[in-house]
Design a protein around this motif. Structure first.
Motif, PDB file in Angstrom:
ATOM      1  N   MET A 174     -20.559 -68.258   3.233  1.00  0.00           N
ATOM      2  CA  MET A 174     -19.824 -69.576   2.783  1.00  0.00           C
ATOM      3  C   MET A 174     -18.376 -69.352   2.824  1.00  0.00           C
ATOM      4  O   MET A 174     -17.641 -70.371   3.155  1.00  0.00           O
ATOM      5  CB  MET A 174     -20.639 -69.912   1.563  1.00  0.00           C
ATOM      6  CG  MET A 174     -22.040 -70.492   1.602  1.00  0.00           C
ATOM      7  SD  MET A 174     -22.492 -71.216  -0.238  1.00  0.00           S
ATOM      8  CE  MET A 174     -21.776 -72.791  -0.133  1.00  0.00           C
ATOM      9  N   LEU A 175     -18.015 -68.181   2.354  1.00  0.00           N
ATOM     10  CA  LEU A 175     -16.301 -67.944   2.221  1.00  0.00           C
ATOM     11  C   LEU A 175     -15.883 -67.884   3.643  1.00  0.00           C
ATOM     12  O   LEU A 175     -14.847 -68.248   3.966  1.00  0.00           O
ATOM     13  CB  LEU A 175     -16.383 -66.692   1.491  1.00  0.00           C
ATOM     14  CG  LEU A 175     -16.542 -66.677  -0.018  1.00  0.00           C
ATOM     15  CD1 LEU A 175     -16.340 -65.316  -0.394  1.00  0.00           C
ATOM     16  CD2 LEU A 175     -15.650 -67.701  -0.743  1.00  0.00           C
ATOM     17  N   THR A 176     -16.785 -67.492   4.595  1.00  0.00           N
ATOM     18  CA  THR A 176     -16.322 -67.292   5.855  1.00  0.00           C
ATOM     19  C   THR A 176     -16.331 -68.758   6.413  1.00  0.00           C
ATOM     20  O   THR A 176     -15.406 -68.879   7.508  1.00  0.00           O
ATOM     21  CB  THR A 176     -17.215 -66.537   6.936  1.00  0.00           C
ATOM     22  OG1 THR A 176     -17.399 -65.160   6.097  1.00  0.00           O
ATOM     23  CG2 THR A 176     -16.830 -66.374   8.250  1.00  0.00           C
ATOM     24  N   LEU A 177     -17.303 -69.638   6.173  1.00  0.00           N
ATOM     25  CA  LEU A 177     -17.294 -70.937   6.647  1.00  0.00           C
ATOM     26  C   LEU A 177     -16.122 -71.797   6.139  1.00  0.00           C
ATOM     27  O   LEU A 177     -15.502 -72.704   6.650  1.00  0.00           O
ATOM     28  CB  LEU A 177     -18.529 -71.735   6.224  1.00  0.00           C
ATOM     29  CG  LEU A 177     -19.894 -71.168   7.065  1.00  0.00           C
ATOM     30  CD1 LEU A 177     -20.992 -71.677   6.610  1.00  0.00           C
ATOM     31  CD2 LEU A 177     -19.591 -71.406   8.576  1.00  0.00           C
ATOM     32  N   PHE A 178     -15.721 -71.497   5.074  1.00  0.00           N
ATOM     33  CA  PHE A 178     -14.529 -72.264   4.307  1.00  0.00           C
ATOM     34  C   PHE A 178     -13.253 -71.725   4.842  1.00  0.00           C
ATOM     35  O   PHE A 178     -12.305 -72.611   5.308  1.00  0.00           O
ATOM     36  CB  PHE A 178     -14.510 -71.709   2.750  1.00  0.00           C
ATOM     37  CG  PHE A 178     -13.165 -72.407   2.188  1.00  0.00           C
ATOM     38  CD1 PHE A 178     -13.384 -73.716   1.824  1.00  0.00           C
ATOM     39  CD2 PHE A 178     -12.021 -71.978   1.944  1.00  0.00           C
ATOM     40  CE1 PHE A 178     -12.344 -74.396   1.248  1.00  0.00           C
ATOM     41  CE2 PHE A 178     -11.030 -72.317   1.377  1.00  0.00           C
ATOM     42  CZ  PHE A 178     -10.986 -73.838   0.848  1.00  0.00           C
ATOM     43  N   ARG A 179     -13.151 -70.525   5.469  1.00  0.00           N
ATOM     44  CA  ARG A 179     -12.019 -70.046   6.393  1.00  0.00           C
ATOM     45  C   ARG A 179     -12.073 -70.510   7.565  1.00  0.00           C
ATOM     46  O   ARG A 179     -10.962 -71.160   8.143  1.00  0.00           O
ATOM     47  CB  ARG A 179     -12.254 -68.400   6.275  1.00  0.00           C
ATOM     48  CG  ARG A 179     -11.125 -67.677   7.268  1.00  0.00           C
ATOM     49  CD  ARG A 179     -11.342 -66.282   7.558  1.00  0.00           C
ATOM     50  NE  ARG A 179     -10.711 -65.741   8.565  1.00  0.00           N
ATOM     51  CZ  ARG A 179     -10.885 -64.525   9.110  1.00  0.00           C
ATOM     52  NH1 ARG A 179     -11.490 -63.759   8.105  1.00  0.00           N
ATOM     53  NH2 ARG A 179      -9.984 -64.037  10.039  1.00  0.00           N
ATOM     54  N   ILE A 180     -13.336 -70.876   8.259  1.00  0.00           N
ATOM     55  CA  ILE A 180     -13.283 -71.809   9.662  1.00  0.00           C
ATOM     56  C   ILE A 180     -12.719 -72.915   9.500  1.00  0.00           C
ATOM     57  O   ILE A 180     -12.148 -73.636  10.128  1.00  0.00           O
ATOM     58  CB  ILE A 180     -14.744 -71.295  10.242  1.00  0.00           C
ATOM     59  CG1 ILE A 180     -15.118 -70.076  10.638  1.00  0.00           C
ATOM     60  CG2 ILE A 180     -15.029 -72.244  11.298  1.00  0.00           C
ATOM     61  CD1 ILE A 180     -16.500 -69.700  10.765  1.00  0.00           C
ATOM     62  N   MET A 181     -13.468 -73.667   7.951  1.00  0.00           N
ATOM     63  CA  MET A 181     -13.201 -75.081   7.991  1.00  0.00           C
ATOM     64  C   MET A 181     -11.448 -75.162   7.834  1.00  0.00           C
ATOM     65  O   MET A 181     -10.908 -76.306   8.290  1.00  0.00           O
ATOM     66  CB  MET A 181     -13.814 -75.585   6.777  1.00  0.00           C
ATOM     67  CG  MET A 181     -13.612 -77.108   6.519  1.00  0.00           C
ATOM     68  SD  MET A 181     -14.149 -77.569   4.792  1.00  0.00           S
ATOM     69  CE  MET A 181     -12.767 -76.944   3.866  1.00  0.00           C
ATOM     70  N   THR A 182     -10.659 -74.134   7.420  1.00  0.00           N
ATOM     71  CA  THR A 182      -9.196 -74.304   7.171  1.00  0.00           C
ATOM     72  C   THR A 182      -8.592 -73.944   8.433  1.00  0.00           C
ATOM     73  O   THR A 182      -7.515 -73.817   8.254  1.00  0.00           O
ATOM     74  CB  THR A 182      -8.930 -73.568   6.042  1.00  0.00           C
ATOM     75  OG1 THR A 182      -9.202 -72.061   5.912  1.00  0.00           O
ATOM     76  CG2 THR A 182      -9.417 -74.255   4.554  1.00  0.00           C
ATOM     77  N   PHE A 183      -9.196 -73.527   9.313  1.00  0.00           N
ATOM     78  CA  PHE A 183      -8.956 -73.119  10.524  1.00  0.00           C
ATOM     79  C   PHE A 183      -7.767 -71.776  10.541  1.00  0.00           C
ATOM     80  O   PHE A 183      -6.808 -71.702  11.051  1.00  0.00           O
ATOM     81  CB  PHE A 183      -7.883 -74.064  11.328  1.00  0.00           C
ATOM     82  CG  PHE A 183      -8.614 -75.534  11.598  1.00  0.00           C
ATOM     83  CD1 PHE A 183      -9.587 -75.430  12.447  1.00  0.00           C
ATOM     84  CD2 PHE A 183      -8.320 -76.586  10.863  1.00  0.00           C
ATOM     85  CE1 PHE A 183     -10.329 -76.701  12.795  1.00  0.00           C
ATOM     86  CE2 PHE A 183      -9.220 -77.545  10.860  1.00  0.00           C
ATOM     87  CZ  PHE A 183     -10.021 -77.805  12.085  1.00  0.00           C
ATOM     88  N   GLU A 184      -8.116 -70.915   9.797  1.00  0.00           N
ATOM     89  CA  GLU A 184      -7.610 -69.735   9.320  1.00  0.00           C
ATOM     90  C   GLU A 184      -8.098 -68.666  10.095  1.00  0.00           C
ATOM     91  O   GLU A 184      -9.247 -68.013   9.820  1.00  0.00           O
ATOM     92  CB  GLU A 184      -7.667 -69.112   7.833  1.00  0.00           C
ATOM     93  CG  GLU A 184      -6.981 -67.805   7.537  1.00  0.00           C
ATOM     94  CD  GLU A 184      -5.490 -68.031   7.662  1.00  0.00           C
ATOM     95  OE1 GLU A 184      -5.027 -66.729   7.822  1.00  0.00           O
ATOM     96  OE2 GLU A 184      -5.143 -69.107   7.266  1.00  0.00           O
ATOM     97  N   ASP A 185      -7.503 -68.396  11.409  1.00  0.00           N
ATOM     98  CA  ASP A 185      -7.839 -67.385  12.407  1.00  0.00           C
ATOM     99  C   ASP A 185      -9.536 -67.417  12.613  1.00  0.00           C
ATOM    100  O   ASP A 185     -10.150 -66.512  12.920  1.00  0.00           O
ATOM    101  CB  ASP A 185      -7.579 -65.936  11.827  1.00  0.00           C
ATOM    102  CG  ASP A 185      -6.145 -65.763  11.469  1.00  0.00           C
ATOM    103  OD1 ASP A 185      -5.316 -66.164  12.413  1.00  0.00           O
ATOM    104  OD2 ASP A 185      -5.696 -64.748  10.802  1.00  0.00           O
ATOM    105  N   TRP A 186     -10.045 -68.560  12.668  1.00  0.00           N
ATOM    106  CA  TRP A 186     -11.265 -68.996  13.039  1.00  0.00           C
ATOM    107  C   TRP A 186     -11.659 -68.597  14.704  1.00  0.00           C
ATOM    108  O   TRP A 186     -12.850 -68.047  14.805  1.00  0.00           O
ATOM    109  CB  TRP A 186     -11.675 -70.396  12.631  1.00  0.00           C
ATOM    110  CG  TRP A 186     -11.051 -71.402  13.551  1.00  0.00           C
ATOM    111  CD1 TRP A 186      -9.930 -72.008  13.746  1.00  0.00           C
ATOM    112  CD2 TRP A 186     -11.912 -71.821  14.970  1.00  0.00           C
ATOM    113  NE1 TRP A 186      -9.830 -72.777  14.747  1.00  0.00           N
ATOM    114  CE2 TRP A 186     -11.054 -72.809  15.509  1.00  0.00           C
ATOM    115  CE3 TRP A 186     -13.083 -71.925  15.544  1.00  0.00           C
ATOM    116  CZ2 TRP A 186     -11.365 -73.624  16.542  1.00  0.00           C
ATOM    117  CZ3 TRP A 186     -13.541 -72.507  16.386  1.00  0.00           C
ATOM    118  CH2 TRP A 186     -12.596 -73.107  17.153  1.00  0.00           C
ATOM    119  N   THR A 187     -10.807 -68.663  15.429  1.00  0.00           N
ATOM    120  CA  THR A 187     -11.181 -68.135  16.821  1.00  0.00           C
ATOM    121  C   THR A 187     -11.517 -66.770  16.902  1.00  0.00           C
ATOM    122  O   THR A 187     -12.231 -66.399  17.768  1.00  0.00           O
ATOM    123  CB  THR A 187      -9.814 -68.703  17.969  1.00  0.00           C
ATOM    124  OG1 THR A 187      -8.696 -68.200  17.140  1.00  0.00           O
ATOM    125  CG2 THR A 187      -9.848 -70.200  17.734  1.00  0.00           C
TER     126      THR A 187
END
Length: 262
Positions: A174-187
């Motif tokens: 869930m923390l990783t998904l929050f990072r993805i949602m905020t576009f923090e190095d999600w690629t």
């Protein structure tokens, strides 16, 4: 005499210059709080101490003016902003130095900057809109949590072997998904899983569409809708009601009729 004093204080409270003076003192208070976070010479420390006393006394004086000038004193402390201002002023009276409550007093002095919200009507409308939007936003947050939970469970099951630090369990996922949602190095996260599962981009694209786009627009729509209602309510309070206009017309007619009789 009391009525005359209350009238004078009411005029002072509604005076634009006095309102600007209150805003200026709040800004000075914010600058003084920020200055104390630096290492200051002794002369500057004594100046900030005098400023702190002046600001506290001024806020106490301004609160007393508002209380005396208020028409309905029984309802004065039923208003949230008045209670907030009173608490800030009362706790600001606690001595900062050589006191067990010195830390609390310093922290409350930081919140004196929030008095800008209670002074400026436009800021009050914004805060009231956010507070009134919270119940509706709660359902959006609940739905978002459900989506997070489902995607976190899927990600933990599928991507755990690829990177346990990001997908080790459902909480970390869930923390990783929050990072993805905020576009923090999600690629970087996406390309790492795509090396093993080439179609995993569907997982990320669908999650971003639901959370970053759909839910964000829902939150903005709710806040904007409540804000428009608050602006309408504020305009309605300023504009005279139909009954008040009719009463004024009747009074004018009575005065004209009496003049015609004379």
């Amino acid at each position: 005499m009391y009525d005359s004093l209350r009238t004078n204080l009411s005029n002072l409270k509604n005076n634009k210059f006095f309102e600007l003076l209150v805003v200026a003192v709040i800004i000075i208070s914010a600058l003084e709080i920020g200055a104390k976070t630096f290492e200051l010479p002794d002369s500057a420390v004594s100046i900030t101490t005098v400023l702190d006393v002046f600001i506290t006394v001024f806020f106490l004086f301004e609160l007393a003016i508002r209380f005396i000038a208020d028409d309905d004193k029984r309802s004065f402390f039923k208003k949230g902003w008045n209670v907030f201002d009173t608490l800030v002023v009362v706790v600001s009276l606690i001595p900062v130095d050589d006191s067990e409550m010195a830390l609390l007093a310093r922290l409350v002095r930081v919140f004196r900057v929030l008095r800008m919200v209670s002074v400026v009507p436009e800021l009050r409308v914004l805060i009231n809109s956010l507070i009134k939007a919270l119940p509706q936003l709660g359902y959006v947050v609940l739905l978002m949590f459900i989506i997070f939970y489902i995607y976190a469970a899927i990600g933990s099951f599928i991507f755990n072997d690829i990177n346990p630090e990001l997908w080790g369990d459902i909480a970390i996922s869930m923390l990783t998904l929050f990072r993805i949602m905020t576009f923090e190095d999600w690629t970087d996260i996406q390309y790492e899983t795509m090396e093993v599962y080439p179609m995993s981009w569907v997982y990320y694209m669908s999650f971003i569409f639901l959370t970053a786009f759909a839910f964000l627009n829902m939150v903005i729509g709710i806040v904007v809708g409540v804000m428009e209602e608050e602006h309408r309510a504020a305009r309605a309070q300023k504009e005279p009601s139909l009954s008040e206009l009719q009463q004024e017309l009747r009074e004018i007619k009575e005065v004209l009729s009496e003049l015609q009789k004379k």
